[in-house]
Design a protein around this motif. Structure first.
Motif, PDB file in Angstrom:
ATOM      1  N   PHE A 143      38.293  32.323  32.556  1.00  0.00           N
ATOM      2  CA  PHE A 143      37.198  33.286  32.449  1.00  0.00           C
ATOM      3  C   PHE A 143      37.706  34.561  31.769  1.00  0.00           C
ATOM      4  CE2 PHE A 143      35.398  30.716  35.845  1.00  0.00           C
ATOM      5  CZ  PHE A 143      34.027  30.766  35.584  1.00  0.00           C
ATOM      6  N   PHE A 144      36.925  35.063  30.826  1.00  0.00           N
ATOM      7  CA  PHE A 144      37.162  36.408  30.293  1.00  0.00           C
ATOM      8  C   PHE A 144      35.830  37.024  29.897  1.00  0.00           C
ATOM      9  CE2 PHE A 144      38.543  33.495  26.740  1.00  0.00           C
ATOM     10  CZ  PHE A 144      37.499  33.725  25.845  1.00  0.00           C
ATOM     11  N   GLY A 145      35.858  38.288  29.536  1.00  0.00           N
ATOM     12  CA  GLY A 145      34.634  39.015  29.215  1.00  0.00           C
ATOM     13  C   GLY A 145      34.305  38.964  27.743  1.00  0.00           C
ATOM     14  N   ALA A 146      33.644  40.012  27.265  1.00  0.00           N
ATOM     15  CA  ALA A 146      33.292  40.121  25.848  1.00  0.00           C
ATOM     16  C   ALA A 146      32.982  41.576  25.533  1.00  0.00           C
ATOM     17  CB  ALA A 146      32.090  39.254  25.501  1.00  0.00           C
ATOM     18  N   ASP A 147      33.340  41.976  24.325  1.00  0.00           N
ATOM     19  CA  ASP A 147      32.967  43.304  23.833  1.00  0.00           C
ATOM     20  C   ASP A 147      31.893  43.233  22.755  1.00  0.00           C
ATOM     21  OD1 ASP A 147      34.954  45.705  24.804  1.00  0.00           O
ATOM     22  OD2 ASP A 147      35.867  43.729  24.974  1.00  0.00           O
ATOM     23  N   ARG A 148      31.802  42.101  22.082  1.00  0.00           N
ATOM     24  CA  ARG A 148      30.681  41.853  21.176  1.00  0.00           C
ATOM     25  C   ARG A 148      30.571  40.347  20.967  1.00  0.00           C
ATOM     26  NH1 ARG A 148      28.817  45.183  15.885  1.00  0.00           N
ATOM     27  NH2 ARG A 148      30.016  46.761  16.992  1.00  0.00           N
ATOM     28  N   HIS A 158      42.405  34.508  34.377  1.00  0.00           N
ATOM     29  CA  HIS A 158      41.516  35.612  34.005  1.00  0.00           C
ATOM     30  C   HIS A 158      42.271  36.544  33.069  1.00  0.00           C
ATOM     31  CE1 HIS A 158      39.768  39.641  34.376  1.00  0.00           C
ATOM     32  NE2 HIS A 158      38.619  39.035  34.568  1.00  0.00           N
ATOM     33  N   HIS A 159      41.621  36.946  31.981  1.00  0.00           N
ATOM     34  CA  HIS A 159      42.256  37.807  30.985  1.00  0.00           C
ATOM     35  C   HIS A 159      41.625  39.193  30.997  1.00  0.00           C
ATOM     36  CE1 HIS A 159      44.799  38.393  27.489  1.00  0.00           C
ATOM     37  NE2 HIS A 159      43.783  38.927  26.828  1.00  0.00           N
ATOM     38  N   CYS A 160      42.475  40.210  30.833  1.00  0.00           N
ATOM     39  CA  CYS A 160      42.081  41.621  30.777  1.00  0.00           C
ATOM     40  C   CYS A 160      41.524  42.068  32.126  1.00  0.00           C
ATOM     41  CB  CYS A 160      41.090  41.876  29.636  1.00  0.00           C
ATOM     42  SG  CYS A 160      40.895  43.633  29.252  1.00  0.00           S
ATOM     43  N   ASN A 161      40.585  43.029  32.121  1.00  0.00           N
ATOM     44  CA  ASN A 161      39.909  43.456  33.341  1.00  0.00           C
ATOM     45  C   ASN A 161      38.413  43.445  33.096  1.00  0.00           C
ATOM     46  OD1 ASN A 161      38.564  46.131  34.754  1.00  0.00           O
ATOM     47  ND2 ASN A 161      39.773  44.875  36.142  1.00  0.00           N
ATOM     48  N   THR A 175      31.811  41.612  35.503  1.00  0.00           N
ATOM     49  CA  THR A 175      31.288  40.449  34.792  1.00  0.00           C
ATOM     50  C   THR A 175      32.133  39.217  35.146  1.00  0.00           C
ATOM     51  OG1 THR A 175      32.555  41.099  32.801  1.00  0.00           O
ATOM     52  CG2 THR A 175      30.254  41.829  32.959  1.00  0.00           C
ATOM     53  N   ALA A 176      33.167  38.913  34.361  1.00  0.00           N
ATOM     54  CA  ALA A 176      33.966  37.717  34.652  1.00  0.00           C
ATOM     55  C   ALA A 176      34.663  37.820  36.007  1.00  0.00           C
ATOM     56  CB  ALA A 176      34.987  37.478  33.544  1.00  0.00           C
ATOM     57  N   TYR A 218      34.977  30.091  29.746  1.00  0.00           N
ATOM     58  CA  TYR A 218      33.701  30.800  29.830  1.00  0.00           C
ATOM     59  C   TYR A 218      33.892  32.284  29.492  1.00  0.00           C
ATOM     60  CZ  TYR A 218      32.193  26.640  32.367  1.00  0.00           C
ATOM     61  OH  TYR A 218      31.905  25.347  32.720  1.00  0.00           O
ATOM     62  N   SER A 219      33.043  32.786  28.618  1.00  0.00           N
ATOM     63  CA  SER A 219      32.970  34.216  28.365  1.00  0.00           C
ATOM     64  C   SER A 219      31.762  34.752  29.129  1.00  0.00           C
ATOM     65  CB  SER A 219      32.818  34.494  26.867  1.00  0.00           C
ATOM     66  OG  SER A 219      32.707  35.887  26.624  1.00  0.00           O
ATOM     67  N   VAL A 220      31.945  35.885  29.799  1.00  0.00           N
ATOM     68  CA  VAL A 220      30.942  36.408  30.722  1.00  0.00           C
ATOM     69  C   VAL A 220      30.563  37.822  30.299  1.00  0.00           C
ATOM     70  CG1 VAL A 220      30.398  36.784  33.153  1.00  0.00           C
ATOM     71  CG2 VAL A 220      32.103  35.054  32.526  1.00  0.00           C
ATOM     72  N   PHE A 221      29.248  38.081  30.143  1.00  0.00           N
ATOM     73  CA  PHE A 221      28.824  39.382  29.616  1.00  0.00           C
ATOM     74  C   PHE A 221      27.326  39.575  29.822  1.00  0.00           C
ATOM     75  CE2 PHE A 221      29.002  36.087  26.378  1.00  0.00           C
ATOM     76  CZ  PHE A 221      27.688  36.051  25.930  1.00  0.00           C
TER      77      PHE A 221
END
Length: 349
Positions: free
Chosen positions: A232-237, A154-157, A168-169, A265-268
């Motif tokens: 898994f990581f999120g997304a900002d745009r 998992h990357h970032c928060n 999200t992720a 997988y990107s989760v948002f």
């Protein structure tokens, strides 16, 4: 406890100060739109969904503090606050999305100062509640992708701290854990601000989910050696073709995972999708203060030479061909994203 909350009695927004976790748990009060914009800029609050809702509350604060009963003057103040908040961080589209939604939903109350003040608070509160529900739906869809016994990088928060609540992720991982699946998380430190080591690790500790912290440059080793089943990581745009702008380091992680045939997988929420942009090269990338890189210390001493220079892009873009799927509140989107993604952003009635 939510990451950010509205105090109806005092007309203030209260948010968790994410700059000082995990050493201390404290909350910060925002009383004006300017307070809110600064909290977004300095990352007291961060995470695309959280800063979007923060912006909505910031617009409410602007009207509650405005010393006028002119409906026209209040509307001008609402637009001014919206522009101020939108400019606070340029990459996360949720900021602009939230501002535009507040303006659109306040339009019917534009003729009355009292109605406009009441409506802007109601819209912000509704957006906060919707964020929690959307994240739960995202997490339910995403948890179906996790198998019992998976090890996940998992990357970032992307947990409750990055949203109003749930996440999200990281919310996906939390949901799988609460469903009884045994999961283990390798937590990227996420340099230079260490959102993984500070925030994700803190959240996982609260949930009692097993984890180990790794530096970002260790991810390739664990992927190549077969010790990881998912990323898994999120997304900002997210652009119309499925390119994803996320916290710096996501692209290198996706490259390593793709090379080793590990699903990414990107989760948002779909509010993070910007269908007006055809591809990721069009996304503005925020450059932050170089001292976030240069000011790092090791054993009590600054790491870098006194005259060193640095670059500090806060985000990078992961091209869509490196992504296995995009997890949203309307389900999991699979390639070709340019064909499928718009249907999930605007699902059929």
């Amino acid at each position: 406890m939510r990451t950010l909350e509205w105090n109806a009695e005092s007309g203030e927004m209260i948010m968790i100060d994410q700059r000082i976790l995990p050493a201390r748990f404290e909350r910060v009060i925002c009383r004006t739109a300017e307070d809110t914009a600064e909290a977004i800029r300095n990352m007291t609050v961060r995470g695309a969904p959280a800063i979007g809702v923060s912006a909505a509350y910031g617009m409410a604060l602007a009207l509650l503090r405005a010393r006028t009963d002119s409906a026209d003057a209040l509307w001008a103040e609402l637009e001014r606050a919206g522009a101020l908040l939108t400019a606070a961080r340029p990459t996360a589209v949720n900021l602009a999305w939230a501002v535009q939604r507040v303006l659109a939903e306040c339009q019917p109350a534009r003729g009355s100062a009292a109605a406009l003040r009441e409506q802007v608070v109601a819209v912000a509160e509704r957006m906060a509640d919707e964020d929690v529900e959307v994240n739960r739906r995202i997490s339910t869809f995403g948890a179906e992708l996790i198998q019992d016994g998976d090890t996940i990088i998992h990357h970032c928060n992307t947990g409750a701290l990055a949203t109003v609540d749930w996440g999200t992720a990281l919310g996906v991982i939390r949901m799988a854990h609460e469903q009884g699946k045994r999961v283990h998380v390798l937590v990227d430190e996420t340099r230079p601000r260490l959102q993984g080591a500070r925030l994700t690790a803190w959240e996982l500790s609260q949930y009692r989910i097993p984890y180990e912290i790794i530096s970002d440059n260790m991810a390739g080793h664990f992927l190549r050696s077969g010790q990881v089943q998912k990323v898994f990581f999120g997304a900002d745009r997210v652009t119309a073709n499925g390119d994803v702008a996320n916290k710096i380091g996501s692209y290198m992680l996706a490259l390593a995972a793709h090379s080793n045939h590990v699903p990414v997988y990107s989760v948002f929420p779909t509010s993070t999708v910007d269908l007006s942009l055809a591809h990721g090269d069009l996304i503005p990338i925020e450059e932050r203060d170089p001292m976030e890189v240069l000011g790092l210390e090791f054993e009590g001493q600054r790491v870098t030479p006194a005259d060193a220079q640095a670059r500090n892009p806060a985000f990078d873009v992961t091209p869509n061909h490196l992504l296995t799927g995009l997890v949203t509140e309307n389900g999991v989107v699979y390639p070709p994203f340019v064909e499928h993604l718009p249907r999930f952003v605007r699902p059929a009635a």
